[in-house]
Design a protein around this motif. Structure first.
Motif, PDB file in Angstrom:
ATOM      1  N   GLY A  14      26.759  45.323  32.855  1.00 61.30           N
ATOM      2  CA  GLY A  14      26.072  44.148  32.334  1.00 61.30           C
ATOM      3  C   GLY A  14      26.909  42.899  32.243  1.00 61.30           C
ATOM      4  N   VAL A  15      28.208  42.995  32.456  1.00 64.15           N
ATOM      5  CA  VAL A  15      29.085  41.819  32.427  1.00 64.15           C
ATOM      6  C   VAL A  15      28.733  40.910  33.603  1.00 64.15           C
ATOM      7  CG1 VAL A  15      31.478  41.041  32.670  1.00 64.15           C
ATOM      8  CG2 VAL A  15      30.942  43.022  31.243  1.00 64.15           C
ATOM      9  N   VAL A  16      28.658  39.605  33.333  1.00 66.65           N
ATOM     10  CA  VAL A  16      28.362  38.625  34.378  1.00 66.65           C
ATOM     11  C   VAL A  16      29.599  37.755  34.579  1.00 66.65           C
ATOM     12  CG1 VAL A  16      26.884  36.715  35.086  1.00 66.65           C
ATOM     13  CG2 VAL A  16      25.920  38.614  33.759  1.00 66.65           C
ATOM     14  N   LEU A  17      30.082  37.700  35.805  1.00 65.72           N
ATOM     15  CA  LEU A  17      31.230  36.873  36.176  1.00 65.72           C
ATOM     16  C   LEU A  17      30.725  35.734  37.047  1.00 65.72           C
ATOM     17  CD1 LEU A  17      33.602  39.781  37.274  1.00 65.72           C
ATOM     18  CD2 LEU A  17      33.490  38.692  35.021  1.00 65.72           C
ATOM     19  N   ALA A  18      31.409  34.588  36.990  1.00 63.61           N
ATOM     20  CA  ALA A  18      31.013  33.436  37.798  1.00 63.61           C
ATOM     21  C   ALA A  18      32.237  32.859  38.482  1.00 63.61           C
ATOM     22  CB  ALA A  18      30.355  32.381  36.924  1.00 63.61           C
ATOM     23  N   GLY A  19      32.055  32.439  39.721  1.00 64.44           N
ATOM     24  CA  GLY A  19      33.151  31.825  40.459  1.00 64.44           C
ATOM     25  C   GLY A  19      32.913  31.861  41.953  1.00 64.44           C
ATOM     26  N   THR A  20      34.007  31.909  42.704  1.00 60.57           N
ATOM     27  CA  THR A  20      33.963  31.907  44.168  1.00 60.57           C
ATOM     28  C   THR A  20      34.815  33.056  44.683  1.00 60.57           C
ATOM     29  OG1 THR A  20      33.766  29.494  44.171  1.00 60.57           O
ATOM     30  CG2 THR A  20      34.464  30.515  46.229  1.00 60.57           C
ATOM     31  N   PHE A  21      34.285  33.761  45.679  1.00 56.90           N
ATOM     32  CA  PHE A  21      35.058  34.845  46.280  1.00 56.90           C
ATOM     33  C   PHE A  21      36.259  34.275  47.029  1.00 56.90           C
ATOM     34  CE2 PHE A  21      30.923  37.262  46.339  1.00 56.90           C
ATOM     35  CZ  PHE A  21      31.301  38.165  45.369  1.00 56.90           C
ATOM     36  N   ASP A  22      37.434  34.839  46.776  1.00 56.60           N
ATOM     37  CA  ASP A  22      38.638  34.469  47.513  1.00 56.60           C
ATOM     38  C   ASP A  22      38.902  35.446  48.647  1.00 56.60           C
ATOM     39  OD1 ASP A  22      39.310  32.167  46.152  1.00 56.60           O
ATOM     40  OD2 ASP A  22      40.817  33.115  44.886  1.00 56.60           O
ATOM     41  N   ARG A  23      38.733  36.737  48.368  1.00 55.12           N
ATOM     42  CA  ARG A  23      39.002  37.786  49.371  1.00 55.12           C
ATOM     43  C   ARG A  23      37.983  38.896  49.225  1.00 55.12           C
ATOM     44  NH1 ARG A  23      43.963  36.415  47.366  1.00 55.12           N
ATOM     45  NH2 ARG A  23      45.460  35.646  48.862  1.00 55.12           N
ATOM     46  N   VAL A  24      37.701  39.530  50.340  1.00 57.98           N
ATOM     47  CA  VAL A  24      36.849  40.718  50.335  1.00 57.98           C
ATOM     48  C   VAL A  24      37.606  41.806  51.068  1.00 57.98           C
ATOM     49  CG1 VAL A  24      34.658  41.721  51.070  1.00 57.98           C
ATOM     50  CG2 VAL A  24      34.744  39.332  50.321  1.00 57.98           C
ATOM     51  N   GLY A  25      37.817  42.918  50.388  1.00 54.97           N
ATOM     52  CA  GLY A  25      38.488  44.059  50.994  1.00 54.97           C
ATOM     53  C   GLY A  25      37.490  45.172  51.266  1.00 54.97           C
ATOM     54  N   ALA A  26      37.981  46.302  51.701  1.00 49.58           N
ATOM     55  CA  ALA A  26      37.121  47.437  52.005  1.00 49.58           C
ATOM     56  C   ALA A  26      36.417  47.975  50.768  1.00 49.58           C
ATOM     57  CB  ALA A  26      37.939  48.549  52.659  1.00 49.58           C
ATOM     58  N   ASP A  27      37.082  47.907  49.609  1.00 49.83           N
ATOM     59  CA  ASP A  27      36.480  48.473  48.401  1.00 49.83           C
ATOM     60  C   ASP A  27      36.603  47.558  47.181  1.00 49.83           C
ATOM     61  OD1 ASP A  27      39.202  48.702  48.120  1.00 49.83           O
ATOM     62  OD2 ASP A  27      39.181  50.794  47.493  1.00 49.83           O
ATOM     63  N   TYR A  28      36.930  46.295  47.377  1.00 49.67           N
ATOM     64  CA  TYR A  28      37.060  45.363  46.264  1.00 49.67           C
ATOM     65  C   TYR A  28      36.797  43.932  46.733  1.00 49.67           C
ATOM     66  CZ  TYR A  28      41.394  43.491  48.107  1.00 49.67           C
ATOM     67  OH  TYR A  28      42.306  42.860  48.905  1.00 49.67           O
ATOM     68  N   VAL A  29      36.580  43.050  45.755  1.00 43.25           N
ATOM     69  CA  VAL A  29      36.527  41.614  46.016  1.00 43.25           C
ATOM     70  C   VAL A  29      37.442  40.938  45.010  1.00 43.25           C
ATOM     71  CG1 VAL A  29      34.195  41.563  46.971  1.00 43.25           C
ATOM     72  CG2 VAL A  29      34.507  41.298  44.512  1.00 43.25           C
ATOM     73  N   GLU A  30      37.970  39.790  45.374  1.00 40.64           N
ATOM     74  CA  GLU A  30      38.722  38.958  44.443  1.00 40.64           C
ATOM     75  C   GLU A  30      37.876  37.732  44.165  1.00 40.64           C
ATOM     76  OE1 GLU A  30      42.696  37.959  45.575  1.00 40.64           O
ATOM     77  OE2 GLU A  30      43.341  40.051  45.499  1.00 40.64           O
ATOM     78  N   LEU A  31      37.639  37.488  42.884  1.00 44.07           N
ATOM     79  CA  LEU A  31      36.810  36.381  42.447  1.00 44.07           C
ATOM     80  C   LEU A  31      37.662  35.382  41.677  1.00 44.07           C
ATOM     81  CD1 LEU A  31      33.755  35.452  42.175  1.00 44.07           C
ATOM     82  CD2 LEU A  31      33.906  36.399  39.865  1.00 44.07           C
ATOM     83  N   GLU A  43      42.541  23.312  39.436  1.00 50.52           N
ATOM     84  CA  GLU A  43      42.406  22.911  38.035  1.00 50.52           C
ATOM     85  C   GLU A  43      41.178  23.514  37.347  1.00 50.52           C
ATOM     86  OE1 GLU A  43      40.838  19.682  40.730  1.00 50.52           O
ATOM     87  OE2 GLU A  43      42.733  20.726  40.580  1.00 50.52           O
ATOM     88  N   ALA A  44      40.203  23.967  38.112  1.00 51.84           N
ATOM     89  CA  ALA A  44      38.990  24.555  37.530  1.00 51.84           C
ATOM     90  C   ALA A  44      39.087  26.074  37.371  1.00 51.84           C
ATOM     91  CB  ALA A  44      37.775  24.214  38.391  1.00 51.84           C
ATOM     92  N   VAL A  45      39.962  26.707  38.154  1.00 51.06           N
ATOM     93  CA  VAL A  45      40.061  28.166  38.141  1.00 51.06           C
ATOM     94  C   VAL A  45      40.685  28.637  36.832  1.00 51.06           C
ATOM     95  CG1 VAL A  45      41.100  30.187  39.247  1.00 51.06           C
ATOM     96  CG2 VAL A  45      40.144  28.352  40.641  1.00 51.06           C
ATOM     97  N   GLN A  46      39.964  29.533  36.158  1.00 46.85           N
ATOM     98  CA  GLN A  46      40.420  30.076  34.873  1.00 46.85           C
ATOM     99  C   GLN A  46      41.162  31.390  35.049  1.00 46.85           C
ATOM    100  OE1 GLN A  46      36.528  30.198  33.243  1.00 46.85           O
ATOM    101  NE2 GLN A  46      36.537  28.029  32.693  1.00 46.85           N
ATOM    102  N   GLY A  47      41.044  31.982  36.221  1.00 47.95           N
ATOM    103  CA  GLY A  47      41.722  33.241  36.517  1.00 47.95           C
ATOM    104  C   GLY A  47      41.172  33.831  37.799  1.00 47.95           C
ATOM    105  N   VAL A  48      41.873  34.812  38.328  1.00 48.63           N
ATOM    106  CA  VAL A  48      41.419  35.526  39.521  1.00 48.63           C
ATOM    107  C   VAL A  48      41.291  36.992  39.143  1.00 48.63           C
ATOM    108  CG1 VAL A  48      41.951  36.162  41.909  1.00 48.63           C
ATOM    109  CG2 VAL A  48      42.519  33.879  41.075  1.00 48.63           C
ATOM    110  N   ARG A  49      40.142  37.561  39.458  1.00 46.28           N
ATOM    111  CA  ARG A  49      39.856  38.932  39.054  1.00 46.28           C
ATOM    112  C   ARG A  49      39.536  39.782  40.285  1.00 46.28           C
ATOM    113  NH1 ARG A  49      36.846  40.785  33.963  1.00 46.28           N
ATOM    114  NH2 ARG A  49      37.142  38.601  33.421  1.00 46.28           N
ATOM    115  N   ALA A  50      40.156  40.949  40.362  1.00 46.61           N
ATOM    116  CA  ALA A  50      39.807  41.929  41.399  1.00 46.61           C
ATOM    117  C   ALA A  50      38.727  42.836  40.814  1.00 46.61           C
ATOM    118  CB  ALA A  50      41.022  42.741  41.797  1.00 46.61           C
TER     119      ALA A  50
END
Length: 67
Positions: A14-31, A43-50
């Protein structure tokens, strides 16, 4: 991913994340998390999450102003 549109990613818990995809791997994405009404700039990026693809329930483009 190609057009670098802001997205919302809804996880299976149920967690909702917002942002832009940086990378897409075989089994993960980086947002790069940022408000969807702002472009993906350092300056707008608050963090990068795999995120494991198994945890993703839904991905939708985010209209401006939707966080």
């Amino acid at each position: 991913m190609r057009d670098r549109s802001p997205v919302q990613v809804v996880l299976d818990d149920g967690v909702v994340l917002a942002g832009t995809f940086d990378r897409v791997g075989a089994d993960y994405v980086e947002l790069a998390e940022h408000p969807t009404d702002q472009p993906r700039r350092a300056e707008a990026v608050q963090g990068v999450r795999a995120v494991l693809l198994d945890a993703v329930a839904l991905v939708r483009t985010a209209p401006p102003g939707l966080s």
